[in-house]
Scaffold this motif. Structure first.
Motif, PDB file in Angstrom:
ATOM      1  N   GLY A 158       0.853  -1.160  -0.158  1.00  0.00           N
ATOM      2  CA  GLY A 158      -0.003  -0.106   0.194  1.00  0.00           C
ATOM      3  C   GLY A 158       0.834   1.331  -0.146  1.00  0.00           C
ATOM      4  O   GLY A 158       2.038   1.121  -0.044  1.00  0.00           O
ATOM      5  N   ASP A 205       1.135   3.845   2.367  1.00  0.00           N
ATOM      6  CA  ASP A 205       1.743   3.973   3.388  1.00  0.00           C
ATOM      7  C   ASP A 205       3.106   3.565   3.796  1.00  0.00           C
ATOM      8  O   ASP A 205       4.122   4.036   3.966  1.00  0.00           O
ATOM      9  CB  ASP A 205       1.012   3.508   4.645  1.00  0.00           C
ATOM     10  CG  ASP A 205      -0.444   4.402   4.684  1.00  0.00           C
ATOM     11  OD1 ASP A 205      -0.372   5.549   4.225  1.00  0.00           O
ATOM     12  OD2 ASP A 205      -1.426   3.732   5.181  1.00  0.00           O
ATOM     13  N   CYS A 259      -4.934  -6.668   2.103  1.00  0.00           N
ATOM     14  CA  CYS A 259      -3.459  -6.373   2.454  1.00  0.00           C
ATOM     15  C   CYS A 259      -2.847  -7.658   2.101  1.00  0.00           C
ATOM     16  O   CYS A 259      -3.350  -8.816   2.339  1.00  0.00           O
ATOM     17  CB  CYS A 259      -3.614  -6.098   4.001  1.00  0.00           C
ATOM     18  SG  CYS A 259      -1.876  -6.115   4.584  1.00  0.00           S
ATOM     19  N   ARG A 283      -6.577   8.982  11.404  1.00  0.00           N
ATOM     20  CA  ARG A 283      -5.852   7.752  10.917  1.00  0.00           C
ATOM     21  C   ARG A 283      -5.158   6.942  12.022  1.00  0.00           C
ATOM     22  O   ARG A 283      -4.661   5.992  11.905  1.00  0.00           O
ATOM     23  CB  ARG A 283      -4.633   8.470  10.016  1.00  0.00           C
ATOM     24  CG  ARG A 283      -5.107   9.328   8.974  1.00  0.00           C
ATOM     25  CD  ARG A 283      -5.973   8.675   7.878  1.00  0.00           C
ATOM     26  NE  ARG A 283      -5.578   7.197   7.041  1.00  0.00           N
ATOM     27  CZ  ARG A 283      -5.888   6.406   6.313  1.00  0.00           C
ATOM     28  NH1 ARG A 283      -7.086   6.848   5.863  1.00  0.00           N
ATOM     29  NH2 ARG A 283      -5.217   5.422   6.045  1.00  0.00           N
ATOM     30  N   LYS A 310      -3.306  12.045   5.818  1.00  0.00           N
ATOM     31  CA  LYS A 310      -3.343  10.892   4.855  1.00  0.00           C
ATOM     32  C   LYS A 310      -2.910  11.714   3.507  1.00  0.00           C
ATOM     33  O   LYS A 310      -2.041  10.973   2.842  1.00  0.00           O
ATOM     34  CB  LYS A 310      -4.642   9.888   4.659  1.00  0.00           C
ATOM     35  CG  LYS A 310      -4.094   8.891   3.662  1.00  0.00           C
ATOM     36  CD  LYS A 310      -3.104   7.869   3.941  1.00  0.00           C
ATOM     37  CE  LYS A 310      -2.982   6.768   2.908  1.00  0.00           C
ATOM     38  NZ  LYS A 310      -3.715   5.452   3.461  1.00  0.00           N
ATOM     39  N   ARG A 341       0.256  10.803   0.656  1.00  0.00           N
ATOM     40  CA  ARG A 341      -0.040  10.715  -0.812  1.00  0.00           C
ATOM     41  C   ARG A 341       0.742  11.679  -1.355  1.00  0.00           C
ATOM     42  O   ARG A 341       1.347  11.521  -2.540  1.00  0.00           O
ATOM     43  CB  ARG A 341      -1.331  10.851  -1.127  1.00  0.00           C
ATOM     44  CG  ARG A 341      -2.193   9.687  -0.689  1.00  0.00           C
ATOM     45  CD  ARG A 341      -3.630   9.537  -1.362  1.00  0.00           C
ATOM     46  NE  ARG A 341      -4.407   8.441  -0.730  1.00  0.00           N
ATOM     47  CZ  ARG A 341      -4.323   7.087  -1.034  1.00  0.00           C
ATOM     48  NH1 ARG A 341      -3.228   6.889  -2.072  1.00  0.00           N
ATOM     49  NH2 ARG A 341      -4.883   6.375  -0.517  1.00  0.00           N
ATOM     50  N   ASP A 352      -7.011   2.716  -0.314  1.00  0.00           N
ATOM     51  CA  ASP A 352      -6.640   2.226   1.207  1.00  0.00           C
ATOM     52  C   ASP A 352      -7.323   0.499   1.031  1.00  0.00           C
ATOM     53  O   ASP A 352      -8.453   0.540   0.684  1.00  0.00           O
ATOM     54  CB  ASP A 352      -7.350   2.922   2.323  1.00  0.00           C
ATOM     55  CG  ASP A 352      -6.343   4.282   2.518  1.00  0.00           C
ATOM     56  OD1 ASP A 352      -5.071   4.336   2.005  1.00  0.00           O
ATOM     57  OD2 ASP A 352      -6.926   5.147   3.102  1.00  0.00           O
ATOM     58  N   SER A 353      -6.843  -0.230   1.898  1.00  0.00           N
ATOM     59  CA  SER A 353      -7.237  -1.483   1.972  1.00  0.00           C
ATOM     60  C   SER A 353      -8.490  -1.594   3.108  1.00  0.00           C
ATOM     61  O   SER A 353      -8.505  -0.433   3.939  1.00  0.00           O
ATOM     62  CB  SER A 353      -6.214  -2.681   2.608  1.00  0.00           C
ATOM     63  OG  SER A 353      -5.935  -2.060   3.910  1.00  0.00           O
ATOM     64  N   GLN A 354      -9.536  -2.316   2.562  1.00  0.00           N
ATOM     65  CA  GLN A 354     -10.773  -2.332   3.655  1.00  0.00           C
ATOM     66  C   GLN A 354     -10.969  -3.492   4.041  1.00  0.00           C
ATOM     67  O   GLN A 354     -10.469  -4.652   3.513  1.00  0.00           O
ATOM     68  CB  GLN A 354     -11.985  -1.830   2.419  1.00  0.00           C
ATOM     69  CG  GLN A 354     -11.891  -0.750   1.756  1.00  0.00           C
ATOM     70  CD  GLN A 354     -12.081   0.595   2.830  1.00  0.00           C
ATOM     71  OE1 GLN A 354     -12.536   0.522   3.934  1.00  0.00           O
ATOM     72  NE2 GLN A 354     -11.129   1.782   2.428  1.00  0.00           N
TER      73      GLN A 354
END
Length: 377
Positions: free
Chosen positions: A27, A29, A64, A163, A190, A194, A209-211
Motif C-alpha cells: 500500500g 503508507d 492487504c 488515521r 493521509k 500521498r 486504502d485496504s478495506q
C-alpha cells in the motif's frame, strides 16, 4: 557523525550504516516509508509477507498482502533501488490468526484479527526475521508515534486522530517498541502521505486504502467461518431477554452484539438489539437498547506500557477505547493481577463485546498505556 548526534531513526551513526527492514504491505503508507528512508540514505531492505493463497488473494480487491500487493511492493523496491523479499507466512498466519478468529467467532465473541496479526506475526516472527537480517530496526507504515520518554520508548497516538491506529497496536511490548519505528505517525493527514508518494514518483500514490479484514471478503464474516469450520453454524432460537421465543436463526455466527438490522423478526412494537449470544444454547438473545449499556468491563491478557507497574496502584484514572471506531472515554482501571483488571466506565457504553480490545490512554496527552481483551459482556 559524532556519538552525540543521532540520525532520524535514533542511531549514532550515518544512515548509510543503519540497516532498516521495512514491512511492506504494497500500500501507499509502507511504500512511502521505504522510499523516504531510502532517499535519506538508509540501508533499506523491504519485506512483504504472503499471508494466504496467492490465487485467492489476487481475486480480492482491497486486501492487504494479496497477490497484487506483493507485486506493487516489489515494484516500489525496484523503482527506489533496494532489495525486496517475499516471505511465505501462510501457515503461521493461519495458525496464529485465522484459526483463533474462527474459534472466537464460534464462541460468541467478536474478535479483532488485525491486532493478533500485529502481535503474533508482524511484530513477532517478522521482527525476528529483521534481526536475522542484522537490521538495526524495523519500520512500518502504521499511523502511531514512538517517543522517547524518561524511562525509554513510549507509544503515542498519531498526530492525525482520523488515521490513528493505536487501537490495533496496544499489544506492542516494550521490547518490541525498542526495535520498531513508525515514520508516518507525526504526519497531519493521509493527504500528506500521498503527497510524499507523488514526490517520490511511486506508482501506488493513488492506490485506494485496504478495506475490511484482509481474509474476509466484503466484511462477510459468516461465510468465512462456514468455510473454515464446515457445519459449525447450527440453527437455533431468537429469544427475548424476558424469555419469549421470537423466531429462529441459521447460526449464532451471523449475529454480533448491538446488531439491530437483519434479525428477521417482524411485527414488534419496540426496536430490539442483540444483547447476548449464548453459543451453548444456540440462542440469540435480544432486548431493548438500554440493555446494551455497560459500565463494568473485565479485561485480561493485558499488555501494560506504563512507567510503573500496573499493580503499583489500586486504581488508575485513564481513558479507554472499547471499539476502534470510538474515541477514548474516561474510566477507572482497577488491577487484579499483572495481566487482569476491571475497567469502570464513568459513562456507560453500548455494544461492549467480548473479543474486542479495551485500550488504555492517558487522560491528558497522547500516550498509550497498553490494553487488554474484553472477555465477557
Amino acid at each position: 557523525m559524532t556519538s552525540a548526534t543521532l540520525n532520524s531513526l535514533g542511531f549514532a551513526k550515518p544512515p548509510s550504516e543503519t540497516r532498516v527492514v521495512v514491512a511492506m504491505s504494497g500500500g501507499v503508507d509502507s511504500s512511502v516509508v521505504a522510499a523516504q528512508l531510502k532517499e535519506e540514505g538508509y540501508d533499506v531492505v523491504g519485506v512483504t509477507l504472503q499471508l494466504y493463497d496467492h490465487g485467492a488473494a489476487l481475486a480480492k480487491k482491497g486486501a492487504c498482502c494479496a497477490g497484487i500487493d506483493i507485486h506493487d511492493a516489489r515494484r516500489v523496491a525496484e523503482e527506489m533501488g533496494f532489495p525486496h523479499y517475499v516471505l511465505d507466512y501462510e501457515n503461521i498466519f493461519k495458525d496464529a490468526v485465522i484459526d483463533e478468529f474462527a474459534d472466537s467467532y464460534l464462541g460468541g465473541a467478536t474478535p479483532v484479527p488485525c491486532i493478533r496479526c500485529n502481535e503474533r506475526v508482524k511484530f513477532k516472527d517478522l521482527l525476528e526475521t529483521a534481526r536475522d537480517l542484522e537490521a538495526d530496526c524495523m519500520a512500518t507504515g502504521h499511523y502511531i508515534q514512538r517517543k522517547t520518554g524518561d524511562f525509554g520508548p513510549e507509544l503515542h497516538s498519531a498526530a492525525d486522530t482520523n488515521r490513528d491506529q493505536s487501537y490495533f497496536l496496544f499489544s506492542t511490548t516494550p521490547e518490541q517498541l525498542e526495535y520498531l519505528r513508525f515514520p508516518l505517525g507525526h504526519l497531519p493527514s493521509k493527504d500528506a502521505t500521498r503527497e510524499l508518494a507523488s514526490k517520490y514518483g511511486l506508482a501506488v500514490a493513488d492506490k485506494p486504502d485496504s478495506q475490511d479484514i484482509c481474509f474476509v471478503p466484503n466484511g462477510d464474516y459468516a461465510s468465512v467461518i462456514e468455510k473454515l469450520r464446515p457445519g459449525a453454524a447450527e440453527p437455533g432460537e431468537i429469544v427475548h431477554a424476558d424469555g419469549r421465543v421470537l423466531g429462529t436463526h441459521n447460526g449464532v455466527i451471523h449475529y454480533t452484539i448491538g446488531q439491530r438490522r437483519g434479525l428477521g423478526i417482524g411485527g414488534l412494537t419496540e426496536p430490539l438489539y442483540v444483547v447476548k449470544l449464548d453459543v451453548d444454547a444456540k440462542q440469540v438473545i435480544v432486548g431493548p437498547k438500554e440493555m446494551l449499556a455497560t459500565r463494568t468491563i473485565p479485561v485480561r491478557e493485558i499488555n501494560w506500557l506504563g512507567d510503573e507497574a500496573m499493580t503499583s496502584r489500586p486504581e488508575w484514572e485513564i481513558s479507554v477505547r472499547v471499539r476502534s471506531t470510538r474515541p477514548p472515554r474516561p474510566a477507572i482501571l482497577r488491577p487484579i493481577s499483572d495481566t487482569e483488571a476491571e475497567v469502570e466506565l464513568l459513562t456507560a457504553e453500548e455494544g461492549v463485546s467480548p473479543g474486542q480490545a479495551c485500550v488504555f490512554y492517558a487522560n491528558e496527552g497522547s500516550r498509550i498505556f497498553g490494553g487488554g481483551w474484553i472477555w465477557r459482556g
